[in-house]
Design a protein around this motif. Structure first.
Motif, PDB file in Angstrom:
ATOM      1  N   ALA A   1      29.930  50.340  29.796  1.00 40.33           N
ATOM      2  CA  ALA A   1      28.769  50.408  28.899  1.00 40.33           C
ATOM      3  C   ALA A   1      27.511  50.419  29.760  1.00 40.33           C
ATOM      4  O   ALA A   1      27.600  50.303  30.988  1.00 40.33           O
ATOM      5  N   CYS A   2      26.373  50.532  29.091  1.00 40.54           N
ATOM      6  CA  CYS A   2      25.075  50.514  29.784  1.00 40.54           C
ATOM      7  C   CYS A   2      24.148  49.525  29.093  1.00 40.54           C
ATOM      8  O   CYS A   2      24.294  49.256  27.912  1.00 40.54           O
ATOM      9  N   GLY A   3      23.203  49.020  29.864  1.00 41.33           N
ATOM     10  CA  GLY A   3      22.129  48.204  29.293  1.00 41.33           C
ATOM     11  C   GLY A   3      22.638  47.039  28.466  1.00 41.33           C
ATOM     12  O   GLY A   3      23.573  46.341  28.846  1.00 41.33           O
ATOM     13  N   THR A   4      22.027  46.898  27.305  1.00 35.52           N
ATOM     14  CA  THR A   4      22.378  45.789  26.419  1.00 35.52           C
ATOM     15  C   THR A   4      23.853  45.814  26.061  1.00 35.52           C
ATOM     16  O   THR A   4      24.520  44.788  26.005  1.00 35.52           O
ATOM     17  N   ALA A   5      24.397  47.005  25.866  1.00 39.02           N
ATOM     18  CA  ALA A   5      25.823  47.112  25.514  1.00 39.02           C
ATOM     19  C   ALA A   5      26.686  46.543  26.636  1.00 39.02           C
ATOM     20  O   ALA A   5      27.745  45.952  26.379  1.00 39.02           O
TER      21      ALA A   5
END
Ligand code: AGP
Length: 599
Positions: free
Chosen positions: A286-290
């Motif tokens: 995933a990326c960032g907040t995810a």
């Protein structure tokens, strides 16, 4: 324009429209926010038209200027207009050959290259659908294209590869958009499309073909989000509305997860139970907040299933040679389901033989469509660029996955899944209580409006929450913020502590295992002794933190693994309020787009 307004969150550094009017195409486009385009249209109202395309842009090739804004015209007479999302990776070579043919470009974009190609193909065939089909076969990369032509009235032709497109089927009118928000004010009947497809709509028809010309058809579904669901419900910003939507997001994500026997079921599972029992490793991409949701999930899934879980940033996983095989389950977490980095990581995993499961908030988006199994979050449309309700829904869905696997694989924990589910069902009420007690957080934010740096500490599942709290502050208030594992302090970061340095500390429940609570209280003492301004998030009734806290923000008591669903809320709200205190654009922070559909 209404549709563009609802899509603005997907990227907004310029916008434009093209309307087919008799034997010409009228266009208007402006850099900046959509209001600039509205003003341009008010100054020079175009003739009425029932056939039009529009676009809000997040620059990839060429800066956010009027010239680079979409639509782009093609052909010597400019009778074709085209808009595009994505990146044409071979546009340089295509542009060179067009230049060699004497084509003159007015922009730096890859999109204009496609406009000229489609115009040229149309000149050959006289058929816009055929022209689109002839061109898409020469393009490499990711794209959603929409085109109109003055000589093809009442017709819009679109093509998609690795980029979002959905059709809205109206009564005597049809629509297309990057997501349903573009047309839910007019119809809730939608058509989900597959990869490499071309759609031709007129007011009364909708035809779908594959790039090779063979007929196809989309997958019809009813949009449950009504227009109001994407509005602000009286809050000042979408983000504030969505923070307060979080109890619903958790509740709705939990809905319908058990069958009549109380057994957990997943949405779309085409991995056999036998294969799932054979899973020896889980990798979350995933990326960032995810990605922070994935970090939280790791603690719970490992505890409940005893399967080792790795969490990888999708863009790192994609470009290394991971140890993956058919007994690896690669779980992608994505709100939009269109994040290019995450999509490419899923494809990489499939090439390596892994089973893939998508945790996603957007029905019909690319990542779930390309995964073996899907577990949809039901957070509803998340309009604000800064992700909040999708985040708590992602954690909830990850817990459901962990419990599902534990139930399937038996073992000591399988029996307790019902207890955890029961406690999960109680989280929305605790969230609602917490959301009603954030007034002090707003005061702290306004008091700190001029702060230049904030640190966030957490331990165990509180560590990813500290990271998420820091990310929220970066993307909303544009100030330096950093999240640390509390245990890491003495290994360097404590050098950052000086008198007045604000530090948020996410404190585990006093009932947490392994004496974690006491260790974090010691961390608070260490930084307070060096002058830090300690902003402590602690469970109701936890008095141990009081002597060392400048501020105590209380959360309802809950078990250690479920606490992230609550501890993140004050941090989200703090960043929202600090952004507001600074007069910044909460819903559309600078430089960011809601869905990063390019690598
Ligand atoms: C979160 O507030 C950001 N908007 C960003 O980090 C986002 O979480 C990330 O780009 C992943 O997006 P996705 O969930 O749609 O894949």
């Amino acid at each position: 324009m209404e549709g563009l307004g609802r899509l603005e969150y997907r990227g907004y550094d310029s916008a434009g429209v093209a309307l087919v009017d008799d034997d010409r195409v009228a266009t208007a486009k402006r850099a900046g926010k959509l209001t600039n385009l509205r003003e341009a249209l008010a100054e020079n109202p175009p003739a009425d038209s029932a056939t039009a395309i529009g676009h809000t842009r997040w620059a990839t090739h060429g800066g956010p200027t009027n010239a680079n804004a979409h639509p782009h015209r093609g052909g010597t007479e400019g009778k074709l207009a085209l808009v595009h999302n994505g990146i044409i990776e071979n546009f340089h070579s295509l542009r060179q050959s067009l230049l060699a043919d004497g084509v003159e470009f007015t922009s730096e974009t890859d999109t204009e290259v496609v406009a000229h190609l489609v115009a040229s193909a149309y000149a050959d065939s006289g058929d816009l659908t055929r022209a689109m089909q002839d061109v898409v076969g020469t393009l490499e990369g990711a794209f959603t294209l929409l085109a109109v032509h003055a000589d093809a009235p009442n017709t819009v032709v679109a093509a998609r590869r690795n980029s979002p497109l959905v059709v809205g089927l109206g009564d005597g009118e049809n629509f297309m958009g990057s997501d349903v928000a573009a047309f839910i004010g007019h119809t809730r009947k939608a058509l989900e499309l597959g990869q490499d497809q071309i759609v031709t709509i007129t007011p009364d028809s909708c035809d779908v073909i594959n790039f090779d010309g063979t007929p196809s058809e989309g997958k019809a579904y009813d949009v449950t989000w009504d227009a109001a669901a994407a509005e602000k419900d009286g809050y000042d910003t979408f983000m504030e509305k969505e923070i307060h939507d979080q109890p619903h997001a958790v509740r709705d994500t939990l809905l319908g997860r058990t069958d009549e026997n109380g057994q957990l079921v997943l949405d779309e599972m085409s991995i056999t139970e036998q294969d799932l029992r054979g899973i020896s490793k889980i990798v979350i991409v995933a990326c960032g907040t995810a990605a922070y949701a994935g970090m939280v999930a790791k603690y719970a899934i490992e505890r409940w299933t005893r399967i080792p879980v790795e969490v990888e940033l999708a863009h790192e996983f994609r470009y290394r040679d991971p140890v993956i095989d058919e007994n690896t389950l690669v779980v992608s977490i994505s709100q939009s389901g269109e994040t290019a980095d995450t999509l490419m990581a899923v494809r990489h995993a499939k090439e390596l033989g892994a089973r893939t499961l998508s945790i996603c908030n957007t029905h019909g988006s690319t990542i779930p469509r390309e995964s073996d199994a899907v577990l949809y979050t039901h957070a509803g449309p998340e309009i604000a660029v800064a992700s909040t309700k999708a985040f708590v829904a992602q954690i909830t869905a990850s817990y459901i996955l962990g419990l599902y696997l534990a139930q399937l694989r038996g073992g000591s924990f399988g029996r307790n899944a019902a207890e955890v589910l029961e406690e999960l069902h109680g989280i929305p009420a605790k969230m609602s209580d917490l959301l009603g007690n954030l007034a002090r957080v707003k005061e702290i934010a306004y008091f700190m409006a001029d702060t230049r740096s904030v640190l966030f500490l957490g331990r165990h599942v509180g560590f990813p929450i500290a990271m998420e709290g820091a990310l929220k502050l970066k993307e909303l208030a544009y100030i330096h913020a950093e999240g640390f594992a509390a245990g890491e302090l003495k290994h360097g970061p404590i050098a950052l502590i000086e008198p007045g340095q604000p530090v948020f500390i996410v404190v585990p429940s006093p009932s947490a295992e392994n004496g974690l609570h006491g260790k974090v209280v010691s961390n608070i003492q260490e930084i307070r002794a060096r002058g830090a301004r300690t902003l402590v998030i602690a469970e109701e009734g936890d008095d141990d933190v009081v002597p060392f806290a400048d501020e105590v923000i209380r959360i309802p008591a809950t078990s250690q693994l479920l606490a992230p669903l609550l501890t993140v809320v004050p941090l989200q709200y703090f960043s929202l309020q600090l952004s507001s205190a600074k007069g910044l654009d909460v819903d559309q922070p600078r430089n960011l787009a809601k869905s990063v559909t390019v690598e």
